[in-house]
Design a protein around this motif. Structure first.
Motif, PDB file in Angstrom:
ATOM      1  N   LYS A 188       3.883   5.785 -11.263  1.00 49.35           N
ATOM      2  CA  LYS A 188       3.609   5.755  -9.828  1.00 49.35           C
ATOM      3  C   LYS A 188       2.649   4.622  -9.491  1.00 49.35           C
ATOM      4  CE  LYS A 188       1.930   8.590  -5.983  1.00 49.35           C
ATOM      5  NZ  LYS A 188       1.378   9.913  -5.577  1.00 49.35           N
ATOM      6  N   TYR A 189       1.608   4.481 -10.302  1.00 49.09           N
ATOM      7  CA  TYR A 189       0.634   3.412 -10.081  1.00 49.09           C
ATOM      8  C   TYR A 189       1.276   2.045 -10.314  1.00 49.09           C
ATOM      9  CZ  TYR A 189      -3.465   0.449 -10.789  1.00 49.09           C
ATOM     10  OH  TYR A 189      -4.388  -0.564 -10.720  1.00 49.09           O
ATOM     11  N   VAL A 190       2.124   1.954 -11.336  1.00 43.92           N
ATOM     12  CA  VAL A 190       2.801   0.690 -11.643  1.00 43.92           C
ATOM     13  C   VAL A 190       3.665   0.247 -10.470  1.00 43.92           C
ATOM     14  CG1 VAL A 190       4.561  -0.392 -13.100  1.00 43.92           C
ATOM     15  CG2 VAL A 190       2.775   0.997 -14.140  1.00 43.92           C
ATOM     16  N   LEU A 191       4.407   1.185  -9.897  1.00 44.74           N
ATOM     17  CA  LEU A 191       5.273   0.845  -8.770  1.00 44.74           C
ATOM     18  C   LEU A 191       4.458   0.447  -7.546  1.00 44.74           C
ATOM     19  CD1 LEU A 191       7.987   3.646  -9.130  1.00 44.74           C
ATOM     20  CD2 LEU A 191       8.054   1.290  -9.956  1.00 44.74           C
ATOM     21  N   GLN A 192       3.328   1.100  -7.336  1.00 44.70           N
ATOM     22  CA  GLN A 192       2.459   0.716  -6.224  1.00 44.70           C
ATOM     23  C   GLN A 192       1.914  -0.691  -6.425  1.00 44.70           C
ATOM     24  OE1 GLN A 192      -0.441   3.876  -6.215  1.00 44.70           O
ATOM     25  NE2 GLN A 192       0.754   5.164  -4.832  1.00 44.70           N
ATOM     26  N   GLU A 193       1.528  -1.001  -7.665  1.00 47.35           N
ATOM     27  CA  GLU A 193       1.010  -2.329  -7.985  1.00 47.35           C
ATOM     28  C   GLU A 193       2.059  -3.404  -7.726  1.00 47.35           C
ATOM     29  OE1 GLU A 193      -2.155  -3.595 -10.114  1.00 47.35           O
ATOM     30  OE2 GLU A 193      -2.508  -2.398  -8.321  1.00 47.35           O
ATOM     31  N   ALA A 194       3.303  -3.081  -8.042  1.00 42.28           N
ATOM     32  CA  ALA A 194       4.370  -4.073  -7.914  1.00 42.28           C
ATOM     33  C   ALA A 194       4.563  -4.517  -6.474  1.00 42.28           C
ATOM     34  CB  ALA A 194       5.674  -3.502  -8.467  1.00 42.28           C
ATOM     35  N   PHE A 195       4.312  -3.609  -5.543  1.00 49.13           N
ATOM     36  CA  PHE A 195       4.532  -3.938  -4.137  1.00 49.13           C
ATOM     37  C   PHE A 195       3.231  -4.181  -3.376  1.00 49.13           C
ATOM     38  CE2 PHE A 195       8.385  -1.650  -5.336  1.00 49.13           C
ATOM     39  CZ  PHE A 195       9.343  -2.545  -4.898  1.00 49.13           C
ATOM     40  N   ALA A 196       2.127  -4.295  -4.109  1.00 51.26           N
ATOM     41  CA  ALA A 196       0.839  -4.543  -3.460  1.00 51.26           C
ATOM     42  C   ALA A 196       0.840  -5.907  -2.790  1.00 51.26           C
ATOM     43  CB  ALA A 196      -0.282  -4.467  -4.490  1.00 51.26           C
ATOM     44  N   GLY A 197       0.247  -5.964  -1.616  1.00 48.92           N
ATOM     45  CA  GLY A 197       0.063  -7.247  -0.948  1.00 48.92           C
ATOM     46  C   GLY A 197       1.189  -7.666  -0.034  1.00 48.92           C
ATOM     47  N   VAL A 198       2.278  -6.914   0.019  1.00 47.68           N
ATOM     48  CA  VAL A 198       3.387  -7.301   0.886  1.00 47.68           C
ATOM     49  C   VAL A 198       2.931  -7.245   2.347  1.00 47.68           C
ATOM     50  CG1 VAL A 198       5.717  -6.708   1.633  1.00 47.68           C
ATOM     51  CG2 VAL A 198       5.083  -6.480  -0.773  1.00 47.68           C
ATOM     52  N   GLY A 199       3.069  -8.338   3.073  1.00 57.09           N
ATOM     53  CA  GLY A 199       2.667  -8.396   4.471  1.00 57.09           C
ATOM     54  C   GLY A 199       1.257  -8.907   4.679  1.00 57.09           C
ATOM     55  N   ASP A 200       0.458  -9.032   3.615  1.00 65.38           N
ATOM     56  CA  ASP A 200      -0.910  -9.534   3.710  1.00 65.38           C
ATOM     57  C   ASP A 200      -1.002 -10.802   2.870  1.00 65.38           C
ATOM     58  OD1 ASP A 200      -3.587 -10.112   3.519  1.00 65.38           O
ATOM     59  OD2 ASP A 200      -4.226  -8.043   3.195  1.00 65.38           O
ATOM     60  N   PRO A 201      -1.056 -11.994   3.487  1.00 64.00           N
ATOM     61  CA  PRO A 201      -1.038 -13.256   2.732  1.00 64.00           C
ATOM     62  C   PRO A 201      -2.149 -13.357   1.687  1.00 64.00           C
ATOM     63  CG  PRO A 201      -0.674 -13.669   5.058  1.00 64.00           C
ATOM     64  CD  PRO A 201      -1.049 -12.220   4.938  1.00 64.00           C
ATOM     65  N   ALA A 202      -3.374 -12.954   2.048  1.00 60.09           N
ATOM     66  CA  ALA A 202      -4.495 -13.050   1.105  1.00 60.09           C
ATOM     67  C   ALA A 202      -4.281 -12.123  -0.084  1.00 60.09           C
ATOM     68  CB  ALA A 202      -5.806 -12.720   1.813  1.00 60.09           C
ATOM     69  N   ALA A 203      -3.845 -10.894   0.206  1.00 64.08           N
ATOM     70  CA  ALA A 203      -3.596  -9.936  -0.874  1.00 64.08           C
ATOM     71  C   ALA A 203      -2.423 -10.385  -1.733  1.00 64.08           C
ATOM     72  CB  ALA A 203      -3.332  -8.546  -0.291  1.00 64.08           C
TER      73      ALA A 203
END
Length: 384
Positions: A188-203
């Protein structure tokens, strides 16, 4: 007649001499064999030479594919894949070789471990040769590490695979090769990490930066012989917000142009990521071996928490540092006084750096606290 009698031995001698010269000619054509099958320099040297017998290689490759895919004989296919690569290395051949090795698990743990490690080498060579689609390749590397019981690397490559477009979640949850990761990891954490930052240029920039660093296999020693540093691991100047040396005004900055490389991730927690990158001087490559910097970043934002030189040196007159990377984020630094035949101001960029003497000065042991700060252990603690 007398002239013919004299001429014949001379002609014979000349012919023998020419034959001898031909026999003495050394074949310096690059070749691949079992010992350098996964050596990038050897592979690219053969590709650069250009004298490849692609037809012969393709026949062996197709024979291997038939054995592997149609006849379900991966063990027999492995030999044909390798023969094909020896003649003409290609990304597809390395990829299928990795798949065949991944398929040969068997009951012998030692054999299985050897095959999985070799599969990783084959997949990484396919990656170096620009295999497409890369997401499937990264997923297979994750499978190999899962079978090896390496949770950290399995999660790293699975996250990378998803970020590069792998979306078969049903396969992830059912794949027997992923059983170890499902039972021992945090999908679950791995999948969240994979999509982290979508929509936020800095992230997103931070995510792209730290995903450039693979987990380091410990223990590891970093010194003047560490390397090689591969081009595919080079870091763009777009990341200067994360690498202060790039902005030229940091205390570790150099006077000449440099190239930056991702070395790997030392430790990751919910609070910080501890990454190591290398700085290689372009002009004075022979004089200054790569400098290795360890930098701890806020895990969410990428803000720098702490950083220091962990190996090499920023200036020629500084003590040379050898870094011993240990488990759980610990590392030992050995400071060495190196003397050379010339001073830096007496050398030009083409000179080779010749060492005259070497003397160990002192050692320091460091840990990383919960906040991501480096903490130097006292001698009594470091000796335990």
């Amino acid at each position: 007649m007398r002239y013919l009698t004299l001429l014949f031995p001379m002609m014979l001698l000349f012919a023998c001499s020419e034959t001898g010269k031909k026999q003495q000619k050394v074949d310096d054509t690059p070749k691949l064999n079992a010992s350098n099958l996964y050596n990038r320099e050897a592979v690219f040297a053969l590709l650069k030479d250009g004298k490849l017998k692609n037809d012969s290689s393709q026949k062996l490759f197709l024979r291997a594919i038939d054995l592997f895919r149609n006849q379900q004989q991966p063990q027999q296919a492995i030999g044909f894949f390798k023969q094909s690569i020896f003649i003409a290395p290609q990304a597809q051949s390395y990829y299928e070789l990795g798949n065949a090795l991944l398929s040969v698990k068997g009951d012998n743990e030692m054999v299985r471990t050897t095959n999985m490690k070799e599969a990783v080498n084959a997949f990484k060579m396919a990656l170096a040769l620009d295999y497409k689609p890369v997401n499937k390749l990264l997923y297979n590397i994750s499978c190999a590490y899962s079978l090896l019981g390496n949770r950290e690397l399995a999660e790293h490559y699975l996250t990378s695979a998803i970020e590069f477009g792998y979306g078969n979640f049903d396969q992830i949850m059912k794949d027997p090769d992923m059983q170890y990761l499902r039972e021992n990891g945090n999908l679950k954490y791995v999948l969240q990490e994979a999509f982290a930052g979508v929509g936020d240029p800095a992230a997103l920039q931070w995510t792209l930066f730290y995903r450039s660093f693979s987990p380091i296999e410990l223990p590891l020693v970093l010194n003047e012989k560490s390397g090689p540093l591969y081009e595919e691991n080079s870091l763009y100047y777009d990341y200067e917000v994360f690498i202060p040396e790039m902005s030229r005004d940091d205390k570790f900055s150099r006077e000449t142009g440099s190239v930056y490389y991702a070395v790997g991730t030392l430790k990751t927690t919910p609070i910080y990521r501890s990454l190591i990158y290398a700085v290689k001087d372009v002009m004075y490559t022979n004089m200054l071996p790569p400098m290795f910097v360890i930098c701890n970043y806020n895990a969410k934002t990428g803000r720098i928490i702490d950083k220091m030189v962990i190996a090499g040196r920023d200036k020629l007159e500084d003590p040379f540092v050898v870094g011993d990377l240990l488990q759980d984020g610990k590392f030992q630094l050995t400071f060495i006084d190196l003397k050379f035949s010339k001073k830096r101001e007496e050398m030009n960029y083409e000179d080779e750096l010749k060492e005259v003497s070497r003397k160990e000065l002192y050692k320091e042991m460091y840990t990383i606290n919960e906040e991501g700060k480096f903490v130097k252990e006292t001698p009594s603690l470091a000796s335990r």
